[in-house]
Design an enzyme around this catalytic site. Structure first.
Site, short mmCIF file in Angstrom:
data_model
loop_
_atom_site.label_atom_id
_atom_site.label_comp_id
_atom_site.label_asym_id
_atom_site.label_seq_id
_atom_site.Cartn_x
_atom_site.Cartn_y
_atom_site.Cartn_z
N LYS A 267 9.36 -50.95 -4.48
CA LYS A 267 9.90 -49.67 -4.69
C LYS A 267 11.08 -50.01 -5.90
O LYS A 267 11.98 -50.92 -5.76
CB LYS A 267 10.93 -49.30 -3.29
CG LYS A 267 11.84 -48.29 -3.50
CD LYS A 267 12.35 -47.93 -2.18
CE LYS A 267 13.25 -46.62 -2.12
NZ LYS A 267 13.97 -46.30 -0.74
N GLU B 91 20.42 -49.61 1.81
CA GLU B 91 19.01 -49.91 2.40
C GLU B 91 18.58 -51.38 2.54
O GLU B 91 18.18 -51.72 3.60
CB GLU B 91 18.05 -49.24 1.69
CG GLU B 91 16.69 -49.11 2.33
CD GLU B 91 15.73 -48.22 1.23
OE1 GLU B 91 15.11 -47.39 2.06
OE2 GLU B 91 15.84 -47.88 0.12
N ASP C 105 17.94 -37.98 6.99
CA ASP C 105 16.77 -37.48 5.86
C ASP C 105 15.29 -37.53 6.41
O ASP C 105 14.55 -37.87 5.68
CB ASP C 105 17.19 -38.13 4.57
CG ASP C 105 16.39 -37.40 3.55
OD1 ASP C 105 16.06 -36.28 3.54
OD2 ASP C 105 16.13 -37.90 2.35
N ASN D 46 8.82 -38.99 4.23
CA ASN D 46 9.87 -40.23 4.62
C ASN D 46 9.22 -41.02 6.08
O ASN D 46 9.97 -41.85 6.37
CB ASN D 46 11.28 -39.95 4.85
CG ASN D 46 12.21 -39.82 3.65
OD1 ASN D 46 11.52 -40.09 2.72
ND2 ASN D 46 13.15 -39.25 3.56
N ASP E 33 13.05 -44.95 3.79
CA ASP E 33 14.15 -44.43 3.01
C ASP E 33 15.40 -44.13 3.62
O ASP E 33 15.51 -43.15 4.35
CB ASP E 33 13.62 -43.05 2.31
CG ASP E 33 14.42 -42.40 0.93
OD1 ASP E 33 15.12 -43.22 0.90
OD2 ASP E 33 13.80 -41.65 0.59
#
Length: 534
Positions: free
Chosen positions: A180, A201, A319, A324, A341
């Site tokens: 990522k 994260e 989210d 996701n 995510d």
């Protein structure tokens, strides 16, 4: 075959048990024995049925460190002599517990009270303390650079925040990972600055010692490993590259040296993660004409288990949407899904689920379509707070429609999120009636009307494994015990053969590690009550 194996294990220790049963187990009990165990110890010669409970508790506590027990005890001596064959010892324990018979041929369990037979907590403790997953191939991804990886196709959609690519380690076996790349618009090129800038994260999903300092400094919560949460395997900083699709997919994130009109910085942060073939959206598109009901239930179950894990850690994702959630579609079994995510997650330890909302400049999280009503329509003000404790549940209820092949219910402009009633929600076609009722309860407009996330996950687990809908704690306890020791035996077999644990066993393991008799009874009562109402 399985029964014969158990009986063979039972025969391993029965001669020792018979030789010592008349006089009880003497000894020198280990200093870690509880007072309850010592009472059982003293009563063994008078109440032989209690020997089962004593042996069970001692078995669970000593199998992992059997070499430390006192060799004066003949049963423990037998355990030490066979410590390199834990399977036979496990079979011996199961054989004695479940197949032992008294002199009249009557099962010992018939003469024991429910309290004496309530072995599920001990079995559950065994599952929680034992590492069940097949160890991953060791590779330290921290401190690496892009040149150590062969970058392949992009995974999912690129966003304004990141882009994810499949990757392999150069010169190694072709093991697949996902890298990522985070888009850096403002942070300087120092690695320390980049790590802090993209720390949330990393702190939430990575459990290594390096990220512990970040968590301590910034107060983030670490989720620890969970089967339904994505893992960050490593991280590093490097020059922002121009991948093959960069100028078409995210030109603004590129630095000026690569794109004169770009706003990105020259260096950025990279996370190495587990690789999944696609998102929930990809899975649904692939199977839109032939979605399997049980697989859809499994996807919803895993999502709710993930949210229960987040809830217990006081983390809100904020989210949840179909891109996701990553899905590994196993054609021969159940699909495995993870939530990914966590950029928008609320994970500050001091805040918990209640985020101050005194100004409308405060970010509420993800996009409006997937936002629960109590968050979407909240108004800022002095002393006001946003309560995220049950907002992810609402998003999960909406995603359930997509898991069963329908569109998001609030894609319909006629369904007003601020004022709807659950009776106005569209029918969840293709789902069992119990799932239809559960999803409507998850989508209650007022958060206090939604069920506990733990109860919702347990309901889905029961629907997935279809146990007999019994009405007594004794029967529920026996079912949980049977499932737990059967699963433990299966996992030993997978570990011995170095085989991957099937998804369905992992889902069941997630449930059995946390299941309680009382909550399972509540879920059964919920199912029976809704069936009566229908």
């Amino acid at each position: 075959m399985f029964r014969r194996a158990l009986e063979a294990g039972f025969r391993l220790l029965r001669p020792v048990i018979n030789r010592n049963g008349r006089n009880g187990i003497r000894s020198g009990a280990h200093s870690s024995y509880s007072s309850h165990e010592n009472v059982v110890l003293q009563k063994t010669s008078k109440q032989p049925e209690n020997f089962k409970t004593f042996f069970f508790s001692l078995w669970l506590r000593n199998t992992s460190r059997v070499s430390h027990v006192r060799l004066g005890n003949p049963i423990f001596s037998q355990m030490v002599r066979n410590r390199r064959n834990p399977t036979s010892l496990f079979l011996a324990f199961v054989g004695f517990t479940y197949l032992g018979e008294n002199e009249n041929g009557k099962s010992r369990s018939d003469s024991c009270s429910f309290k004496e037979q309530q072995l599920h907590p001990c079995l559950q403790d065994m599952l929680q303390k034992t590492e069940m997953n097949i160890p991953e191939k060791p590779f330290n991804h921290n401190g690496k650079s892009l040149k150590d990886y062969h970058i392949k196709e992009r995974l999912g959609k690129a966003s304004c925040n990141s882009a994810v690519y499949a990757a392999e380690i150069n010169g190694e076996q072709p093991e697949q990972y996902a890298i990522k790349m985070l888009h850096n618009y403002r942070t300087n090129s120092k690695s320390v600055s980049l790590t802090k800038a993209f720390s949330k994260e990393l702190a939430i999903l990575s459990s290594n010692e390096e990220t512990q300092n970040i968590r301590d400094e910034l107060g983030y919560t670490n989720l620890q490993d969970h089967y339904n949460v994505i893992k960050i395997l490593g991280h590093f900083s490097d020059d922002t590259p121009e991948f093959y699709d960069a100028k078409e997919s995210y030109p603004a994130a590129l630095p000026s040296r690569l794109n004169p009109g770009g706003y990105g910085r020259n260096r950025t942060k990279f996370f190495v993660m587990q690789k999944f073939p696609g998102t929930l959206q990809d899975y649904i598109s692939k199977h839109k004409d032939n979605l399997d009901t049980r697989k859809s239930i499994a996807l919803l179950t895993q999502l709710l288990e993930c949210l229960l894990h987040l809830y217990n850690k006081k983390v809100a994702h904020r989210d949840l949407k179909n891109d996701n959630i990553l899905v590994d579609d196993n054609a021969d079994g159940l699909p495995h899904s993870v939530v990914t995510d966590f950029d928008c997650a609320l994970a500050e330890r001091e805040i918990g689920f209640d985020m101050p909302y005194e100004t409308d400049e405060t970010s509420k999280g993800g996009n409006w379509l997937h936002m629960a009503p109590e968050i979407a329509f909240a108004k800022p003000g002095r002393g006001k707070k946003l309560d995220y404790s049950r907002s992810d549940e609402w998003a999960a209820g909406a995603l359930a429609y997509e898991m069963f092949g329908q569109k998001h219910p609030f894609d319909d402009p006629n369904l007003k999120k601020e004022s709807y009633e659950v009776t106005e929600l569209p029918e969840l076609k293709g789902a069992p009636k119990a799932i239809q009722r559960l999803v409507k309860e998850l989508l209650q407009r007022h958060p206090n009307d939604r069920p506990d996330i733990s109860l919702a996950a347990t309901i889905c687990q029961l629907l997935l494994w279809k146990p007999c809908m019994v009405h007594s704690k004794e029967a529920v306890s026996r079912w949980l015990e049977q499932e737990t020791w059967t699963l433990r035996f299966d996992l030993l077999k997978y570990q011995f053969n170095e085989e991957e644990i099937p998804v369905e066993k992992q889902i069941l393991l997630t449930f059995l590690r946390r299941a309680s008799i009382d909550e399972t009874m509540k879920a059964i009562e919920w199912l029976n009550q809704r069936e009566t109402e229908d």
